[in-house]
Design an enzyme around this catalytic site. Structure first.
Site, PDB file in Angstrom:
ATOM      1  N   ASP A  39       0.863  -1.268  -0.008  1.00 43.27           N
ATOM      2  CA  ASP A  39       0.059   0.001   0.173  1.00 43.27           C
ATOM      3  C   ASP A  39       0.912   1.474  -0.218  1.00 43.27           C
ATOM      4  OD1 ASP A  39       1.118  -0.351   2.415  1.00 43.27           O
ATOM      5  OD2 ASP A  39      -0.676  -0.079   3.568  1.00 43.27           O
ATOM      6  N   HIS A 243      23.699   1.161 -18.476  1.00 42.42           N
ATOM      7  CA  HIS A 243      22.504   1.545 -17.453  1.00 42.42           C
ATOM      8  C   HIS A 243      22.791   0.869 -16.067  1.00 42.42           C
ATOM      9  CE1 HIS A 243      19.712   2.967 -21.022  1.00 42.42           C
ATOM     10  NE2 HIS A 243      20.345   3.723 -20.810  1.00 42.42           N
ATOM     11  N   ASP A 271      21.034  16.493 -17.143  1.00 41.71           N
ATOM     12  CA  ASP A 271      21.788  15.020 -17.511  1.00 41.71           C
ATOM     13  C   ASP A 271      23.091  15.412 -17.634  1.00 41.71           C
ATOM     14  OD1 ASP A 271      22.081  12.587 -18.313  1.00 41.71           O
ATOM     15  OD2 ASP A 271      20.924  12.710 -19.891  1.00 41.71           O
ATOM     16  N   HIS A 354      20.234  13.356 -27.158  1.00 39.78           N
ATOM     17  CA  HIS A 354      18.960  13.167 -27.064  1.00 39.78           C
ATOM     18  C   HIS A 354      18.446  14.646 -26.631  1.00 39.78           C
ATOM     19  CE1 HIS A 354      19.125  12.877 -22.894  1.00 39.78           C
ATOM     20  NE2 HIS A 354      20.174  11.899 -22.902  1.00 39.78           N
ATOM     21  N   TYR A 391      34.336   2.548 -24.425  1.00 46.25           N
ATOM     22  CA  TYR A 391      34.014   1.751 -23.542  1.00 46.25           C
ATOM     23  C   TYR A 391      34.944   0.336 -23.846  1.00 46.25           C
ATOM     24  CZ  TYR A 391      29.942   4.715 -22.894  1.00 46.25           C
ATOM     25  OH  TYR A 391      29.224   5.584 -22.589  1.00 46.25           O
ATOM     26  N   ARG A 409      32.558   8.101 -20.369  1.00 45.18           N
ATOM     27  CA  ARG A 409      31.623   9.028 -20.901  1.00 45.18           C
ATOM     28  C   ARG A 409      31.549  10.548 -20.356  1.00 45.18           C
ATOM     29  NH1 ARG A 409      27.833   5.970 -20.367  1.00 45.18           N
ATOM     30  NH2 ARG A 409      26.199   6.799 -18.688  1.00 45.18           N
ATOM     31  N   GLU A 411      29.338  13.914 -20.640  1.00 41.85           N
ATOM     32  CA  GLU A 411      27.995  14.412 -21.026  1.00 41.85           C
ATOM     33  C   GLU A 411      27.562  15.690 -20.475  1.00 41.85           C
ATOM     34  OE1 GLU A 411      24.552  12.062 -19.544  1.00 41.85           O
ATOM     35  OE2 GLU A 411      23.390  12.946 -21.157  1.00 41.85           O
TER      36      GLU A 411
HETATM   37  N1  GLY Z   1      21.027   9.451 -18.099  1.00 42.69           N
HETATM   38  C1  GLY Z   1      20.491   8.865 -19.386  1.00 42.69           C
HETATM   39  C2  GLY Z   1      21.154   9.497 -20.544  1.00 42.69           C
HETATM   40  O1  GLY Z   1      22.276   9.868 -20.406  1.00 42.69           O
HETATM   41  O2  GLY Z   1      20.720   9.300 -21.519  1.00 42.69           O
HETATM   42 MN    MN Z   2      22.997  10.840 -18.771  1.00 49.10          MN
HETATM   43 MN    MN Z   3      21.853  11.778 -21.611  1.00 47.15          MN
END
Ligand code: GLY
Ligand code: MN
Ligand code: MN
Length: 444
Positions: A39, A243, A271, A354, A391, A409, A411
Site C-alpha cells: 500500500d 545503464h 543530465d 537526445h 568503453y 563518458r 555528457e
Molecule cells: N542518463 C541517461 C542518458 O544519459 O541518456
Molecule cells: Mn546521462
Molecule cells: Mn543523456
C-alpha cells in the site's frame, strides 16, 4: 503560481487550440499514483504534457480543451475535496481550486467524468487524444463514443476522427521558452555542483552508493525534487554497463568512476556525466582515452548550431573516436573501413545525444517527415545532450590488458542559440588536468 508561468500555460493552451482548429476537443489524462509495494506508492510525478499545459500537480486529473466553446474552453476534471483523505494524504485543490489557481474555465470532480465528458465530446468532429498511452482511459473513451453513436437516431453526432495529441504537444515542447531555459540553467547548475562535490569527496575504499548519496544530497539540499533518472555510479569496469544503477561496489585506487546523474528542478531535467580517477590521478591509458572522448565531445558541441542537423554532432564523435582508437592501436584498418563496418561500435555503441527538457529523454521528433527522411535541423531554443563514450570491455581480448575495463563518458547539456552554443552544464570541470587539480584540493 508565479504570474509569468501562469501566463505561459495560457498561451500554450491557446497555441494548441489554434492548431486544433474548430469543432475539436483535446482530452489529456494526467499521471496516476503507482504502487511501489503493497500500500505504498512511488513519489507522484505529473505527466509532462499535462504539466506543460497547466501545471496542475495532483494525480487523477484530466485536461480538456474545447476551442470556441462559449461556456469556456479549458476544463479540468480533478479529485474532489475530501476532508478525511486530505488529513492523511495532503491538500487537494478540488474543482474550485482548479478554477481559481489553475485558470480552468470550468472544473468537475473526476468521479463525474462518465456523466459529463460524453456531452462535451458530442458534436465535436475531431478528438485529439493519444491512444495506447492509458489503456483504461482508452476503454472509457471508446465507450463514451459508442454511447454517443447509439444515440445518433436522436440526432447525436459522434466524432469522425481521432488525431494524436501527444505529437502536437511534443513538437511544442522541443523549443524551450526563455522561462524554461532559466529553469534548465538552474537544474544544470545544481547538478554541476553535485558532480563537483562527488569529485571532492571521492576516495579509494568508498562505495559507489556513497558517491550517489553525495550527489543526491546536493540535489535535495538545493531544492531539486530529486534525481531526474536513476543515478549511475560505476567504478572500474562497471562504467562499461551503460545503464548500471546497482551502485553497490567498492571504488578502487587505480580505477576510474563514471557518474551519470542529473537533478529534476521544477519539472526540468539535467543530465550530466563525468568520469574521473578514484584516486585523483589518471593512468596513461585512462588519460589517453579520456582526452580522446573529450576531443570528440568538444567537436560535437561546436556543431550544435542553428542550421546544423541532429546527426552531425553524432557523426563528428564517431569520426574523432574512431580515428583516435586507430592511432592508439585499439582498432586496426582505415578510418573509412572502421566506420563502414561499424567496428568502432565495440567501443562506442550509443548515440551522442537526445533532446532534454521536462523528460530526460525529452519529447520531439529527430527526423522530419517520417523516419526515412532527413535529420532535423537545430533551431534556437532546442536543448540536446552531447555524450560520447568509450568503453573497453573487461573481456575484450583484442586489446592489450592495460586498456581493458576502462569506461568513459562525458555528457553536457547544450542549448542551441544564434551563434555559439550555450553549455548549460559548464560549471563542472571536464579537462583531465582540471579534474586532477580539483581532486588534489588546489581548485576546490
Ligand atoms: N542518463 C541517461 C542518458 O544519459 O541518456
Ligand atoms: Mn546521462
Ligand atoms: Mn543523456
Amino acid at each position: 503560481m508565479n504570474e509569468r508561468i501562469r501566463k505561459q500555460y495560457g498561451s500554450r493552451r491557446r497555441n494548441l487550440m489554434r492548431q486544433m482548429g474548430p469543432d475539436s476537443i483535446a482530452i489529456l489524462p494526467g499521471a496516476r499514483e503507482v504502487i511501489r509495494s503493497r500500500d505504498t506508492h512511488y513519489p507522484f510525478r505529473q505527466d509532462s504534457n499535462l504539466h506543460y499545459l497547466c501545471g496542475f500537480p495532483e494525480p487523477d486529473a484530466v485536461l480538456v480543451l474545447i476551442p470556441g466553446r462559449s461556456q469556456g474552453e479549458f476544463i479540468l476534471f480533478v479529485r474532489d475535496k475530501d476532508r478525511a483523505r486530505e488529513i492523511w494524504d495532503g491538500f487537494r485543490a478540488g474543482p474550485e481550486g482548479a478554477m481559481q489557481d489553475y485558470d480552468a474555465d470550468d472544473a468537475f470532480p473526476i468521479g463525474d467524468i462518465d456523466d459529463i465528458l460524453p456531452g462535451l465530446i458530442e458534436g465535436r468532429d475531431k478528438i485529439f487524444y493519444s491512444m495506447g498511452a492509458h489503456p483504461d482511459f482508452d476503454k472509457s473513451l471508446l465507450s463514451w463514443i459508442n454511447h454517443i453513436r447509439s444515440q445518433s437516431r436522436s440526432g447525436a453526432l459522434p466524432p469522425g476522427e481521432i488525431i494524436d495529441l501527444e505529437h502536437m504537444v511534443h513538437e511544442m515542447r522541443v523549443i524551450k521558452s526563455a522561462e524554461e531555459l532559466k529553469l534548465m540553467r538552474k537544474s544544470a547548475k545544481i547538478s554541476a555542483d553535485a558532480h563537483v562535490r562527488a569529485m571532492q569527496v571521492c576516495k579509494p575504499g568508498m562505495y559507489e552508493y556513497q558517491l550517489q548519496a553525495a550527489i543526491e544530497h546536493e540535489f535535495a539540499d538545493r531544492g531539486a525534487t530529486g534525481p531526474a533518472y536513476s543515478s549511475i555510479v560505476g567504478g572500474g569496469a562497471n562504467a562499461c554497463v551503460l545503464h548500471y544503477i546497482e551502485n553497490r561496489a567498492p571504488l578502487n585506487e587505480g580505477d576510474l568512476v563514471l557518474i551519470d546523474a542529473g537533478s529534476e528542478y521544477q519539472g526540468y531535467a539535467a543530465d550530466i556525466t563525468r568520469t574521473f580517477p578514484v584516486g585523483g590521478k589518471f593512468s596513461k591509458e585512462q588519460r589517453a582515452l579520456y582526452d580522446l572522448c573529450l576531443e570528440a565531445q568538444l567537436a560535437a558541441i561546436e556543431l550544435c548550431r542553428p542550421g546544423r542537423r541532429f546527426h552531425e554532432p553524432h557523426e563528428a564523435t564517431v569520426e574523432v573516436i574512431t580515428r583516435g582508437l586507430i592511432k592508439l592501436g585499439l582498432l586496426k584498418g582505415t578510418l573509412e573501413s572502421n566506420i563502414e563496418t561499424g567496428a568502432y561500435r565495440d567501443f562506442y555503441m550509443h548515440r551522442a545525444g537526445h533532446w532534454l527538457g521536462l523528460d530526460v529523454h525529452d519529447a520531439g521528433d529527430y527526423k522530419v517527415d517520417g523516419s526515412n527522411s532527413e535529420w532535423r535541423e537545430f533551431e534556437p531554443g532546442m536543448v540536446t545532450t552531447i555524450e560520447p563514450g568509450i568503453y573497453v570491455h573487461a573481456d575484450n581480448k583484442k586489446v592489450p590488458k592495460a586498456w581493458r575495463g576502462i569506461g568513459i563518458r562525458i555528457e553536457d547539456d547544450v542549448a542551441i542559440r544564434k551563434g555559439e552554443p550555450e553549455v548549460l552544464t559548464h560549471a563542472v570541470p571536464k579537462t583531465a588536468s582540471e579534474i586532477e587539480q580539483l581532486m588534489a584540493g588546489s581548485a576546490a
